[in-house]
Design a protein around this motif. Structure first.
Motif, PDB file in Angstrom:
ATOM      1  N   MET A  76       0.835  -1.171   0.000  1.00 39.08           N
ATOM      2  CA  MET A  76       0.000   0.000   0.000  1.00 39.08           C
ATOM      3  C   MET A  76       0.888   1.245   0.000  1.00 39.08           C
ATOM      4  O   MET A  76       1.822   1.358   0.783  1.00 39.08           O
ATOM      5  CB  MET A  76      -0.888  -0.006   1.246  1.00 39.08           C
ATOM      6  CG  MET A  76      -1.663   1.272   1.437  1.00 39.08           C
ATOM      7  SD  MET A  76      -2.635   1.313   2.953  1.00 39.08           S
ATOM      8  CE  MET A  76      -3.635  -0.112   2.755  1.00 39.08           C
ATOM      9  N   CYS A 128     -12.646  10.589   5.389  1.00 38.89           N
ATOM     10  CA  CYS A 128     -13.078   9.652   6.435  1.00 38.89           C
ATOM     11  C   CYS A 128     -14.597   9.574   6.486  1.00 38.89           C
ATOM     12  O   CYS A 128     -15.170   8.499   6.667  1.00 38.89           O
ATOM     13  CB  CYS A 128     -12.542  10.072   7.794  1.00 38.89           C
ATOM     14  SG  CYS A 128     -10.766   9.910   7.992  1.00 38.89           S
ATOM     15  N   LEU A 185     -15.695   7.543   3.426  1.00 39.22           N
ATOM     16  CA  LEU A 185     -15.284   6.138   3.522  1.00 39.22           C
ATOM     17  C   LEU A 185     -15.747   5.457   4.809  1.00 39.22           C
ATOM     18  O   LEU A 185     -15.618   4.248   4.953  1.00 39.22           O
ATOM     19  CB  LEU A 185     -13.759   6.032   3.419  1.00 39.22           C
ATOM     20  CG  LEU A 185     -13.136   6.582   2.133  1.00 39.22           C
ATOM     21  CD1 LEU A 185     -11.627   6.608   2.256  1.00 39.22           C
ATOM     22  CD2 LEU A 185     -13.589   5.770   0.930  1.00 39.22           C
ATOM     23  N   LYS A 217     -14.324   5.571   7.642  1.00 39.80           N
ATOM     24  CA  LYS A 217     -13.176   5.122   8.440  1.00 39.80           C
ATOM     25  C   LYS A 217     -11.973   5.988   8.082  1.00 39.80           C
ATOM     26  O   LYS A 217     -11.949   6.639   7.037  1.00 39.80           O
ATOM     27  CB  LYS A 217     -12.846   3.654   8.190  1.00 39.80           C
ATOM     28  CG  LYS A 217     -12.396   3.369   6.764  1.00 39.80           C
ATOM     29  CD  LYS A 217     -12.057   1.917   6.549  1.00 39.80           C
ATOM     30  CE  LYS A 217     -11.654   1.698   5.096  1.00 39.80           C
ATOM     31  NZ  LYS A 217     -11.256   0.347   4.813  1.00 39.80           N
ATOM     32  N   ARG A 218     -10.973   5.993   8.957  1.00 38.44           N
ATOM     33  CA  ARG A 218      -9.724   6.699   8.653  1.00 38.44           C
ATOM     34  C   ARG A 218      -8.772   5.701   8.007  1.00 38.44           C
ATOM     35  O   ARG A 218      -8.431   4.678   8.617  1.00 38.44           O
ATOM     36  CB  ARG A 218      -9.097   7.307   9.900  1.00 38.44           C
ATOM     37  CG  ARG A 218      -7.867   8.151   9.539  1.00 38.44           C
ATOM     38  CD  ARG A 218      -7.320   8.913  10.732  1.00 38.44           C
ATOM     39  NE  ARG A 218      -6.151   9.676  10.364  1.00 38.44           N
ATOM     40  CZ  ARG A 218      -6.117  10.977  10.170  1.00 38.44           C
ATOM     41  NH1 ARG A 218      -7.218  11.681  10.325  1.00 38.44           N
ATOM     42  NH2 ARG A 218      -5.015  11.599   9.834  1.00 38.44           N
ATOM     43  N   PRO A 219      -8.353   5.984   6.790  1.00 37.15           N
ATOM     44  CA  PRO A 219      -7.437   5.063   6.102  1.00 37.15           C
ATOM     45  C   PRO A 219      -6.079   5.008   6.807  1.00 37.15           C
ATOM     46  O   PRO A 219      -5.635   5.989   7.404  1.00 37.15           O
ATOM     47  CB  PRO A 219      -7.283   5.681   4.716  1.00 37.15           C
ATOM     48  CG  PRO A 219      -8.400   6.651   4.581  1.00 37.15           C
ATOM     49  CD  PRO A 219      -8.723   7.118   5.965  1.00 37.15           C
ATOM     50  N   ILE A 269      -1.769   7.531   6.338  1.00 40.23           N
ATOM     51  CA  ILE A 269      -2.038   8.857   5.794  1.00 40.23           C
ATOM     52  C   ILE A 269      -1.729   9.870   6.890  1.00 40.23           C
ATOM     53  O   ILE A 269      -2.169   9.715   8.026  1.00 40.23           O
ATOM     54  CB  ILE A 269      -3.489   8.988   5.267  1.00 40.23           C
ATOM     55  CG1 ILE A 269      -3.699  10.347   4.604  1.00 40.23           C
ATOM     56  CG2 ILE A 269      -4.507   8.726   6.356  1.00 40.23           C
ATOM     57  CD1 ILE A 269      -4.998  10.454   3.818  1.00 40.23           C
ATOM     58  N   LEU A 321      -7.033   7.282  -2.471  1.00 37.57           N
ATOM     59  CA  LEU A 321      -7.349   6.273  -1.465  1.00 37.57           C
ATOM     60  C   LEU A 321      -7.922   5.007  -2.094  1.00 37.57           C
ATOM     61  O   LEU A 321      -7.750   3.912  -1.561  1.00 37.57           O
ATOM     62  CB  LEU A 321      -8.324   6.850  -0.433  1.00 37.57           C
ATOM     63  CG  LEU A 321      -7.709   7.907   0.483  1.00 37.57           C
ATOM     64  CD1 LEU A 321      -8.796   8.635   1.261  1.00 37.57           C
ATOM     65  CD2 LEU A 321      -6.680   7.293   1.412  1.00 37.57           C
ATOM     66  N   THR A 322      -8.566   5.141  -3.237  1.00 37.19           N
ATOM     67  CA  THR A 322      -9.163   4.000  -3.924  1.00 37.19           C
ATOM     68  C   THR A 322      -8.121   3.171  -4.676  1.00 37.19           C
ATOM     69  O   THR A 322      -8.248   1.948  -4.764  1.00 37.19           O
ATOM     70  CB  THR A 322     -10.238   4.485  -4.916  1.00 37.19           C
ATOM     71  OG1 THR A 322     -11.207   5.245  -4.197  1.00 37.19           O
ATOM     72  CG2 THR A 322     -10.914   3.335  -5.615  1.00 37.19           C
ATOM     73  N   ARG A 373      -4.580   3.189  -4.162  1.00 39.54           N
ATOM     74  CA  ARG A 373      -3.249   3.180  -3.569  1.00 39.54           C
ATOM     75  C   ARG A 373      -2.600   1.806  -3.506  1.00 39.54           C
ATOM     76  O   ARG A 373      -1.421   1.679  -3.180  1.00 39.54           O
ATOM     77  CB  ARG A 373      -3.269   3.845  -2.205  1.00 39.54           C
ATOM     78  CG  ARG A 373      -4.082   3.091  -1.189  1.00 39.54           C
ATOM     79  CD  ARG A 373      -4.431   3.919   0.007  1.00 39.54           C
ATOM     80  NE  ARG A 373      -3.266   4.327   0.744  1.00 39.54           N
ATOM     81  CZ  ARG A 373      -3.290   4.611   2.033  1.00 39.54           C
ATOM     82  NH1 ARG A 373      -4.405   4.552   2.710  1.00 39.54           N
ATOM     83  NH2 ARG A 373      -2.199   4.978   2.649  1.00 39.54           N
ATOM     84  N   ASP A 374      -3.341   0.757  -3.838  1.00 41.93           N
ATOM     85  CA  ASP A 374      -2.755  -0.586  -3.883  1.00 41.93           C
ATOM     86  C   ASP A 374      -2.113  -0.886  -5.239  1.00 41.93           C
ATOM     87  O   ASP A 374      -1.512  -1.931  -5.426  1.00 41.93           O
ATOM     88  CB  ASP A 374      -3.803  -1.649  -3.550  1.00 41.93           C
ATOM     89  CG  ASP A 374      -4.982  -1.640  -4.498  1.00 41.93           C
ATOM     90  OD1 ASP A 374      -5.293  -0.571  -5.057  1.00 41.93           O
ATOM     91  OD2 ASP A 374      -5.601  -2.698  -4.692  1.00 41.93           O
TER      92      ASP A 374
END
Length: 127
Positions: A1, A21, A24, A26-28, A31, A101-102, A104-105
């Motif tokens: 990631m 957040c 989504l 949640k907090r990724p 970051i 964030l979507t 980042r992988d």
């Protein structure tokens, strides 16, 4: 990631993270943000920025996002760049951050392309 590091004027970076957040729910992970105020000396912030960069890095690199190219936050970010491992994009906005964030992988070149397109595609003339 791939980690994400926002360096912005004032509290803009934290506000963008909080909005993401909310979207989504949640907090990724991995970051961080550094807010730069008018009273801050960029040379004093550079060691802190380097430390924060290491906090964001999970081993696959970090994407730096900043608000205005040529301003103090982007000048700090520029000193942290390492092509292929630490890349930077100016002009951060919420659509860009959500795109990052979507995706980042993915690999860094793909993430940079998706970030820029997400930021641009998120700007629309509403009629």
């Amino acid at each position: 990631m791939i980690g994400i590091f926002l360096i912005t004027h004032g509290s803009l970076g934290e506000a963008l993270i909080q909005c993401a957040c909310h979207v989504l729910n949640k907090r990724p992970p991995h970051i961080v943000q550094l807010g730069v105020s008018a009273q801050d000396d960029p040379l004093d912030l550079l060691p802190l920025a380097r430390q924060m960069l290491s906090w964001a890095d999970a081993g696959q690199g970090v994407l730096l996002l900043t608000d205005i190219y040529g301003a103090t936050p982007s000048n700090i970010a520029t000193k942290l760049l390492a092509p292929g491992h630490v890349e930077g994009i100016a002009g951060v906005n919420l659509p860009m951050l959500l795109r990052v964030l979507t995706y980042r992988d993915k690999d860094m070149p793909t993430l940079v392309q998706r970030a820029v397109s997400g930021g641009c595609d998120g700007v629309l003339h509403m009629k």
